[in-house]
Design a protein around this motif. Structure first.
Motif, PDB file in Angstrom:
ATOM      1  N   LYS A 366       0.833  -1.197   0.000  1.00 47.01           N
ATOM      2  CA  LYS A 366       0.000   0.000   0.000  1.00 47.01           C
ATOM      3  C   LYS A 366       0.870   1.250   0.000  1.00 47.01           C
ATOM      4  O   LYS A 366       1.941   1.282   0.611  1.00 47.01           O
ATOM      5  N   ASN A 367       0.358   2.277  -0.708  1.00 47.80           N
ATOM      6  CA  ASN A 367       1.016   3.582  -0.774  1.00 47.80           C
ATOM      7  C   ASN A 367       2.477   3.454  -1.218  1.00 47.80           C
ATOM      8  O   ASN A 367       3.403   3.887  -0.533  1.00 47.80           O
ATOM      9  N   LYS A 368       2.645   2.829  -2.364  1.00 48.04           N
ATOM     10  CA  LYS A 368       3.979   2.662  -2.924  1.00 48.04           C
ATOM     11  C   LYS A 368       4.105   3.425  -4.232  1.00 48.04           C
ATOM     12  O   LYS A 368       3.112   3.901  -4.805  1.00 48.04           O
ATOM     13  N   LYS A 369       5.325   3.489  -4.706  1.00 48.94           N
ATOM     14  CA  LYS A 369       5.620   4.118  -5.983  1.00 48.94           C
ATOM     15  C   LYS A 369       6.381   3.109  -6.834  1.00 48.94           C
ATOM     16  O   LYS A 369       7.360   2.522  -6.379  1.00 48.94           O
ATOM     17  N   ILE A 370       5.883   2.886  -8.055  1.00 47.28           N
ATOM     18  CA  ILE A 370       6.622   2.062  -9.008  1.00 47.28           C
ATOM     19  C   ILE A 370       7.713   2.946  -9.618  1.00 47.28           C
ATOM     20  O   ILE A 370       7.426   4.026 -10.141  1.00 47.28           O
ATOM     21  N   ALA A 371       8.953   2.487  -9.531  1.00 45.10           N
ATOM     22  CA  ALA A 371      10.065   3.263 -10.089  1.00 45.10           C
ATOM     23  C   ALA A 371      10.894   2.366 -11.003  1.00 45.10           C
ATOM     24  O   ALA A 371      11.105   1.193 -10.708  1.00 45.10           O
ATOM     25  N   VAL A 372      11.334   2.942 -12.119  1.00 45.99           N
ATOM     26  CA  VAL A 372      12.178   2.220 -13.065  1.00 45.99           C
ATOM     27  C   VAL A 372      13.468   3.016 -13.247  1.00 45.99           C
ATOM     28  O   VAL A 372      13.430   4.214 -13.556  1.00 45.99           O
ATOM     29  N   TYR A 373      14.600   2.331 -13.025  1.00 49.25           N
ATOM     30  CA  TYR A 373      15.905   2.966 -13.136  1.00 49.25           C
ATOM     31  C   TYR A 373      16.679   2.351 -14.291  1.00 49.25           C
ATOM     32  O   TYR A 373      16.742   1.127 -14.418  1.00 49.25           O
ATOM     33  N   THR A 377      19.758   6.234 -13.121  1.00 50.05           N
ATOM     34  CA  THR A 377      18.837   7.301 -13.508  1.00 50.05           C
ATOM     35  C   THR A 377      17.396   6.803 -13.497  1.00 50.05           C
ATOM     36  O   THR A 377      17.084   5.790 -14.130  1.00 50.05           O
ATOM     37  N   CYS A 378      16.537   7.489 -12.779  1.00 48.46           N
ATOM     38  CA  CYS A 378      15.116   7.133 -12.756  1.00 48.46           C
ATOM     39  C   CYS A 378      14.458   7.645 -14.033  1.00 48.46           C
ATOM     40  O   CYS A 378      14.467   8.855 -14.306  1.00 48.46           O
ATOM     41  N   ILE A 379      13.894   6.729 -14.831  1.00 48.78           N
ATOM     42  CA  ILE A 379      13.268   7.131 -16.096  1.00 48.78           C
ATOM     43  C   ILE A 379      11.747   6.995 -16.052  1.00 48.78           C
ATOM     44  O   ILE A 379      11.069   7.347 -17.007  1.00 48.78           O
ATOM     45  N   PHE A 380      11.223   6.480 -14.936  1.00 48.94           N
ATOM     46  CA  PHE A 380       9.773   6.336 -14.814  1.00 48.94           C
ATOM     47  C   PHE A 380       9.411   6.204 -13.345  1.00 48.94           C
ATOM     48  O   PHE A 380      10.107   5.532 -12.578  1.00 48.94           O
ATOM     49  N   SER A 381       8.302   6.844 -12.943  1.00 45.19           N
ATOM     50  CA  SER A 381       7.759   6.619 -11.600  1.00 45.19           C
ATOM     51  C   SER A 381       6.261   6.904 -11.621  1.00 45.19           C
ATOM     52  O   SER A 381       5.791   7.765 -12.373  1.00 45.19           O
TER      53      SER A 381
END
Length: 418
Positions: A366-373, A377-381
């Motif tokens: 719950k209450n998370k953030k999907i992040a792609v590195y 470098t973070c390219i998506f969240s």
């Protein structure tokens, strides 16, 4: 030996969507092979609605959804060979097939798309003690018996497993006059979609017992009852047993991608999904062999199956036009609750405008953030209030972002605090 541009194994939703996309991409010589006597796959027995909301923006039943794709395939002149079984596939894309009309023969595909779907986990894989009486069915078998064969498996029903088929069959059996006493789930969370829990269980006052499993099946000739117990740390807790009188036990304990052909051909398989490991083009470890749909990983919505298979059909067409692309690939890593990703590797220089990454989580978050590195470098969240194993997540990455950091050694999909 006859050679076809693209051979597709399976005429379910994935196979039909892949064939249509390949035809629309300009490939004339497309052959679909289906072991059943009719195309459509599992959709033919899914007479409930809820299909097509993403693809057609309206609610359809399974047969209606399949019929739309079949109609389009017929308009494009897709060749479908029914009642034909694929016996083997080699890493040279040679298929041995058999049918009553033609016997055993060999054909070759310049490209092959795997679209065999999935199967249910049987009782033998569940280690439930007790005799083997009549009255124990997989949920999908019961669905076929009720919806296609007109046969009612039983009247007093217990369901083990809260996968989507089990939830849907709880409602279906109730509507046919059966008494569904309980749905038991081994895990502390449901394996099905939230909407199915609401529409199939809550609306019919059917209890869902999480962290419970069947510890005994009673009856020799026919099931007469079962015993449930609470589970902690993977083991039944003594003293928590509950007895239910029933004549039918339905098993909805997970789906397994149907990959015997893939394994025999030498396709590298994921230990998590049991499906092929693919790159951003949905190409397996064997050049020219692609995979899509439930044979790749188990989906929750058929709309996503069709979308993914359409991409596989287009990529197979591009493979025929451009040949094998020898480009560096970087692995996709999973962290902090992400169980797996499709694709498992990405070739940034081969990525188009976008790359779709699908994955499931290993628990309820719950209450998370999907992040792609990409490297560091973070390219998506994107923020997500709830993530659950029963719901597949989809992330679309820009091809330009993937190519912006050529020195990056990996792509990481992770969950972070929102």
């Amino acid at each position: 030996m006859n050679t076809y541009d693209i051979v597709i194994i399976g005429a379910g939703p994935a196979g039909l969507a892949a064939a249509i996309a390949a035809k629309e991409a300009g490939v004339d010589d497309v052959l679909v092979i289906e072991r059943d006597s009719v195309p459509g796959g599992i959709l033919n027995q899914c007479i409930h609605n809820g299909f097509g909301l993403h693809t057609f923006h309206e609610e359809l039943t399974g047969p209606e959804y399949a019929a739309r794709f079949l109609r389009r395939a017929e308009e494009l002149g897709v060749a479908i060979r029914l009642s034909t079984m694929v016996l083997s596939l080699t890493n040279e894309r040679v298929l041995t097939i058999t049918s009553r009309e033609r016997g055993v023969e060999q054909i070759r595909g310049r490209a092959v798309i795997l679209a065999m779907g999935c199967r249910e986990r049987p009782r033998g894989a569940l280690n439930i003690p007790g005799y083997r009486p009549a009255g124990i069915y997989s949920a999908g078998t019961a669905q076929r018996l009720v919806n296609l064969e007109g046969f009612m498996p039983g009247r007093e029903v217990v369901i083990l497993g809260s996968g989507d088929i089990g939830l849907i069959m709880a409602r279906r059996m109730t509507l046919e006059g059966a008494q569904v006493q309980v749905v038991a789930e081994l895990m502390p969370y449901s394996g099905g979609l939230k909407r199915n829990i609401v529409q199939c269980l809550n609306d019919f006052d059917i209890p869902l017992k999480l962290s419970h499993t069947v510890v005994n099946i009673e009856g020799k000739e026919r099931v007469t009852g079962i015993t449930l117990a609470r589970v902690e740390n993977g083991k039944p807790v003594p003293g928590t047993e509950e007895h239910y009188d029933c004549d039918t036990l339905l098993l909805s304990c997970g789906l397994l991608p149907e990959n015997e052909l893939s394994r025999a051909a030498g396709v590298a398989l994921s230990p998590i999904t049991s499906g092929p490991l693919v790159n951003e083009s949905l190409e397996t470890s064997i050049p020219g062999v692609f995979a899509a749909g439930n044979v790749l990983h188990v989906h929750d919505l058929v709309d996503y199956v069709s979308e993914e298979a359409g991409a596989a059909g287009a990529q197979a067409a591009a493979y025929l036009q451009n040949g094998e692309q020898d480009a560096p690939a970087i692995p996709v890593k999973c962290e902090n609750g992400v169980r797996y990703t499709v694709p498992a590797t990405v070739r940034p220089t081969c990525a188009g405008d976008t790359v779709t990454v699908r994955f499931r989580v290993g628990g309820v978050f719950k209450n998370k953030k999907i992040a792609v590195y990409l490297g560091d470098t973070c390219i998506f969240s994107r923020k997500r209030p709830v993530l659950a194993p029963g719901e597949m997540e989809t992330v679309r990455l820009k091809g330009a972002d993937l190519r912006a950091h050529p020195d990056a050694s990996c792509l990481t999909v992770t969950l972070e605090e929102a």
